[in-house]
Motif scaffolding. Sequence first.
Motif, short mmCIF file in Angstrom:
data_model
loop_
_atom_site.label_atom_id
_atom_site.label_comp_id
_atom_site.label_asym_id
_atom_site.label_seq_id
_atom_site.Cartn_x
_atom_site.Cartn_y
_atom_site.Cartn_z
N ASN A 105 0.85 -1.19 0.00
CA ASN A 105 0.00 0.00 0.00
C ASN A 105 0.89 1.25 0.00
OD1 ASN A 105 -1.92 1.97 0.37
ND2 ASN A 105 -2.95 0.92 2.05
N LYS A 106 0.78 2.09 -1.03
CA LYS A 106 1.59 3.30 -1.16
C LYS A 106 0.88 4.53 -0.60
CE LYS A 106 5.05 1.60 -3.57
NZ LYS A 106 6.42 1.61 -3.13
N GLY A 107 -0.36 4.37 -0.14
CA GLY A 107 -1.10 5.49 0.43
C GLY A 107 -1.81 6.30 -0.65
N THR A 108 -2.22 7.53 -0.29
CA THR A 108 -2.94 8.39 -1.22
C THR A 108 -1.96 9.06 -2.17
OG1 THR A 108 -4.60 8.80 0.48
CG2 THR A 108 -4.61 10.27 -1.39
N VAL A 109 -2.23 8.92 -3.48
CA VAL A 109 -1.32 9.42 -4.52
C VAL A 109 -2.15 10.13 -5.58
CG1 VAL A 109 0.41 8.70 -6.23
CG2 VAL A 109 0.18 7.42 -4.12
N GLU A 110 -1.55 11.12 -6.26
CA GLU A 110 -2.21 11.75 -7.41
C GLU A 110 -2.42 10.71 -8.50
OE1 GLU A 110 -3.07 15.12 -7.89
OE2 GLU A 110 -2.63 15.40 -5.76
N THR A 111 -3.52 10.78 -9.21
CA THR A 111 -3.83 9.80 -10.25
C THR A 111 -2.78 9.80 -11.36
OG1 THR A 111 -6.17 10.10 -9.77
CG2 THR A 111 -5.64 8.99 -11.80
N MET A 112 -2.36 11.00 -11.80
CA MET A 112 -1.39 11.09 -12.90
C MET A 112 -0.05 10.45 -12.51
SD MET A 112 -2.65 12.05 -15.48
CE MET A 112 -4.19 12.63 -16.07
N VAL A 113 0.36 10.65 -11.26
CA VAL A 113 1.61 10.06 -10.79
C VAL A 113 1.48 8.53 -10.79
CG1 VAL A 113 3.17 9.88 -8.81
CG2 VAL A 113 2.18 12.10 -9.41
N ALA A 114 0.34 8.04 -10.35
CA ALA A 114 0.11 6.60 -10.29
C ALA A 114 0.10 5.99 -11.70
CB ALA A 114 -1.21 6.31 -9.60
N ILE A 115 -0.50 6.70 -12.67
CA ILE A 115 -0.53 6.20 -14.05
C ILE A 115 0.89 6.13 -14.60
CG2 ILE A 115 -1.26 6.74 -16.41
CD1 ILE A 115 -3.89 7.80 -15.22
N LYS A 116 1.72 7.16 -14.30
CA LYS A 116 3.12 7.16 -14.75
C LYS A 116 3.89 5.99 -14.14
CE LYS A 116 3.64 12.01 -15.89
NZ LYS A 116 3.85 13.31 -15.28
#
Length: 179
Positions: free
Chosen positions: A36-47
């Motif tokens: 679990n990496k926690g709460t992340v921006e969607t764009m960062v997660a897609i990258k």
Amino acid sequence: MRRPNRAPPTVAKDGPRTNDEIRNAQIQLIDQDGVNKGTVETMVAIKMAMEAGMDLVEISPNTSPPVCKIMDYGKYKYSAQKKAAEARKKQKVVEIKEIKLRPMIDDHDYDVKMRAMQRFFEEGDKVKITLRYRGREMAHQEIGTKLLDKVKADVAEFAKVEQDAKFEGRQVVMVLAPR
């Protein structure tokens, strides 16, 4: 005069949303190793998913923020499809087999019908017993009633009565189901 909006309806996609279809600004991210990496921006997660050569798949869309996981979506869909096919293969459709009797049936004929009925119950099928009266047999319905009682008694150990005997014109119908 204003024309009605005739835009084509949006196609409802089966399965979870992936990559650019995820509309939330922030997501709860689980990486490909299950950490679990926690709460992340969607764009960062897609990258991050693109760098890993995988897809970002929305696992739980109804939570706040939605939970997404980095995984190979094609492999995920394939395994889900295989699981569904396996479940369909194990499914058994219960059929209703019909046994036709007459009130004046002979002993050997009765035994043959009972063996067939027992085989149907072992296969997990229901049995519909149809007792047909012809001509003057209608005057002696008690013979047919005795016969159906005998059938019930003989199959009591491996079947139960689902629908009791009822008249339908010149015939009596009874449905038995396996125990």
